[in-house]
Scaffold this motif. Structure first.
Motif, mmCIF file in Angstrom:
data_model
loop_
_atom_site.group_PDB
_atom_site.id
_atom_site.type_symbol
_atom_site.label_atom_id
_atom_site.label_comp_id
_atom_site.label_asym_id
_atom_site.label_seq_id
_atom_site.Cartn_x
_atom_site.Cartn_y
_atom_site.Cartn_z
ATOM 1 N N PHE A 11 47.932 48.586 22.852
ATOM 2 C CA PHE A 11 47.732 47.311 22.182
ATOM 3 C C PHE A 11 47.923 47.479 20.670
ATOM 4 N N PRO A 12 48.403 46.439 19.998
ATOM 5 C CA PRO A 12 48.688 46.556 18.563
ATOM 6 C C PRO A 12 47.471 46.875 17.705
ATOM 7 N N ASP A 13 46.270 46.655 18.238
ATOM 8 C CA ASP A 13 45.041 46.985 17.510
ATOM 9 C C ASP A 13 45.010 48.449 17.078
ATOM 10 N N PHE A 14 45.712 49.313 17.808
ATOM 11 C CA PHE A 14 45.656 50.750 17.543
ATOM 12 C C PHE A 14 46.942 51.303 16.922
ATOM 13 N N GLU A 15 47.854 50.427 16.574
ATOM 14 C CA GLU A 15 49.130 50.877 16.041
ATOM 15 C C GLU A 15 48.928 51.721 14.783
ATOM 16 N N GLY A 16 49.559 52.895 14.773
ATOM 17 C CA GLY A 16 49.478 53.780 13.624
ATOM 18 C C GLY A 16 48.188 54.559 13.516
ATOM 19 N N GLU A 17 47.317 54.428 14.500
ATOM 20 C CA GLU A 17 45.992 55.057 14.404
ATOM 21 C C GLU A 17 45.636 55.866 15.640
ATOM 22 N N ARG A 18 46.552 55.990 16.577
ATOM 23 C CA ARG A 18 46.192 56.573 17.868
ATOM 24 C C ARG A 18 45.741 58.025 17.746
ATOM 25 N N ALA A 19 46.433 58.815 16.947
ATOM 26 C CA ALA A 19 46.038 60.221 16.804
ATOM 27 C C ALA A 19 44.617 60.326 16.259
ATOM 28 N N ASP A 20 44.270 59.482 15.302
ATOM 29 C CA ASP A 20 42.923 59.523 14.716
ATOM 30 C C ASP A 20 41.873 59.072 15.721
ATOM 31 N N LEU A 21 42.157 58.023 16.493
ATOM 32 C CA LEU A 21 41.131 57.547 17.426
ATOM 33 C C LEU A 21 40.943 58.529 18.585
ATOM 34 N N ILE A 22 42.003 59.222 18.971
ATOM 35 C CA ILE A 22 41.863 60.250 19.999
ATOM 36 C C ILE A 22 41.030 61.411 19.459
ATOM 37 N N ALA A 23 41.236 61.756 18.195
ATOM 38 C CA ALA A 23 40.425 62.804 17.574
ATOM 39 C C ALA A 23 38.961 62.387 17.509
ATOM 40 N N ARG A 24 38.697 61.121 17.170
ATOM 41 C CA ARG A 24 37.310 60.646 17.133
ATOM 42 C C ARG A 24 36.689 60.663 18.517
ATOM 43 N N ALA A 25 37.484 60.320 19.517
ATOM 44 C CA ALA A 25 36.980 60.355 20.892
ATOM 45 C C ALA A 25 36.560 61.769 21.266
ATOM 46 N N LYS A 26 37.387 62.737 20.964
ATOM 47 C CA LYS A 26 37.066 64.120 21.317
ATOM 48 C C LYS A 26 35.829 64.605 20.578
ATOM 49 N N THR A 27 35.670 64.195 19.324
ATOM 50 C CA THR A 27 34.462 64.544 18.575
ATOM 51 C C THR A 27 33.218 63.981 19.258
ATOM 52 N N ALA A 28 33.353 62.809 19.881
ATOM 53 C CA ALA A 28 32.237 62.172 20.585
ATOM 54 C C ALA A 28 32.051 62.711 21.995
ATOM 55 N N GLY A 29 32.897 63.670 22.414
ATOM 56 C CA GLY A 29 32.774 64.268 23.738
ATOM 57 C C GLY A 29 33.625 63.609 24.792
ATOM 58 N N VAL A 30 34.482 62.664 24.391
ATOM 59 C CA VAL A 30 35.367 61.971 25.335
ATOM 60 C C VAL A 30 36.691 62.715 25.351
ATOM 61 N N GLU A 31 36.881 63.548 26.356
ATOM 62 C CA GLU A 31 38.006 64.482 26.371
ATOM 63 C C GLU A 31 39.269 63.912 27.011
ATOM 64 N N LEU A 32 39.111 62.912 27.872
ATOM 65 C CA LEU A 32 40.258 62.330 28.575
ATOM 66 C C LEU A 32 40.171 60.816 28.518
ATOM 67 N N MET A 33 41.341 60.174 28.524
ATOM 68 C CA MET A 33 41.439 58.720 28.499
ATOM 69 C C MET A 33 42.550 58.278 29.446
ATOM 70 N N VAL A 34 42.355 57.137 30.092
ATOM 71 C CA VAL A 34 43.410 56.515 30.885
ATOM 72 C C VAL A 34 43.766 55.194 30.218
ATOM 73 N N THR A 35 44.993 55.093 29.713
ATOM 74 C CA THR A 35 45.445 53.854 29.101
ATOM 75 C C THR A 35 46.110 53.006 30.181
ATOM 76 N N ILE A 36 45.658 51.776 30.298
ATOM 77 C CA ILE A 36 45.947 50.938 31.462
ATOM 78 C C ILE A 36 47.081 49.962 31.168
ATOM 79 N N CYS A 37 48.005 49.891 32.096
ATOM 80 C CA CYS A 37 49.158 49.002 31.990
ATOM 81 C C CYS A 37 48.768 47.573 32.380
ATOM 82 N N THR A 38 49.240 46.596 31.610
ATOM 83 C CA THR A 38 48.988 45.191 31.926
ATOM 84 C C THR A 38 50.273 44.407 32.193
ATOM 85 N N HIS A 39 51.413 44.966 31.797
ATOM 86 C CA HIS A 39 52.732 44.379 32.055
ATOM 87 C C HIS A 39 53.634 45.483 32.600
ATOM 88 N N ILE A 40 54.078 45.370 33.815
ATOM 89 C CA ILE A 40 55.021 46.370 34.329
ATOM 90 C C ILE A 40 56.280 46.398 33.475
#
Length: 268
Positions: A11-40
């Motif tokens: 989603f555009p909310d995360f454009e240009g920031e994905r690497a940083d938000l994944i790093a923040r997730a890992k710092t919080a203990g969230v090691e894996l994420m599933v990004t969900i498709c809404t439009h084939i």
């Protein structure tokens, strides 16, 4: 270790920031994420993110809001796209009678096509259900009678009967930041009642940030806040909720290499 079993990193909310938000997730203990498709028809954008980041996997499917514009996409196409090693789920698909952005018959048709794809691939179907408990339960019972398929009631905000029907049919139930809202006592009662081996946690980011971030943009790191409330609700430690929901994730999302969990355990 925690897993955000449902987010929308394309989603555009995360454009240009994905690497940083994944790093923040890992710092919080969230090691894996599933990004969900809404439009084939936009699946390539979702897959590109999963391919770029080792911590991210993805699904393929059409959200019920888009069931009208993507009507007629056959299960064969979904199955073919699901062959990619980073695709670990089908959906999200389902019924949304709250917004009714697509004709209800198109939503039901799309749900059944996605069920067929889940049945054929063995990948879990990520189910979206809002204000459609009776119809969802009826379709799930009918389709499960044709042949079992793995599935997950995501971002659960429905009634107790749909939750229990899902459990009876072998489904899992995932809780989002809604669980933390002050007026969500009914959802917490359901979370308290369900078997421990069927529970997952998620964000549905960028939506539904948990307390105390409610009203702001959500992100995968906040999975930890929902997990903490789930632990409190069930009267267990946060460590136990992390262990159980992660184990449940790997059991349901069986295409994700379990070495992700084993490597983390060895490292700790």
């Amino acid at each position: 270790m925690l897993v955000d079993s449902h987010c929308h990193l394309d989603f555009p909310d995360f454009e240009g920031e994905r690497a940083d938000l994944i790093a923040r997730a890992k710092t919080a203990g969230v090691e894996l994420m599933v990004t969900i498709c809404t439009h084939i028809r936009k699946f390539d954008q979702v897959l590109a993110i999963a391919e770029e980041y080792p911590e991210v996997y993805c699904s393929v499917g059409t959200h019920p809001h888009n069931a009208g514009t993507e009507r007629g996409i056959p299960a064969d196409e979904i199955v073919q796209l699901a062959n990619h090693p980073k695709v670990v789920a089908i959906g999200e698909a389902g019924l949304d009678y709250f917004y009714d952005k697509a004709p209800r018959d198109a939503q039901a048709e799309g749900l059944r096509i996605h069920i067929e794809a889940a049945r054929r691939t063995g990948l879990p179907l990520v189910i979206h259900s809002r204000d459609a408990d009776d119809d969802m339960a009826a379709i799930l019972r009918e389709e499960m009678g044709k042949g079992a398929f793995p599935a997950l009631l995501h971002c659960f905000s429905s009634g107790r009967e749909l939750a229990l029907t899902g459990i009876e049919l072998g489904l899992y139930v995932s809780f989002s930041g809604i669980l933390t809202f002050k007026r969500s006592e009914e959802i917490r009662d359901i979370a308290r009642e369900l078997p421990a081996d069927r529970l997952l946690v998620e964000t549905d980011a960028p939506y539904l940030a948990p307390q105390p971030r409610r009203g702001k943009r959500n992100e995968p790191a906040y999975t930890a806040m929902t997990a903490a409330v789930l632990a409190e609700t069930r009267g267990v430690s946060e460590e136990e909720i992390a262990r159980q929901t992660t184990e449940n994730f790997f059991r349901l999302f069986s295409k994700v290499p379990r070495q992700n969990l084993q490597t983390k355990a060895i490292a700790s």
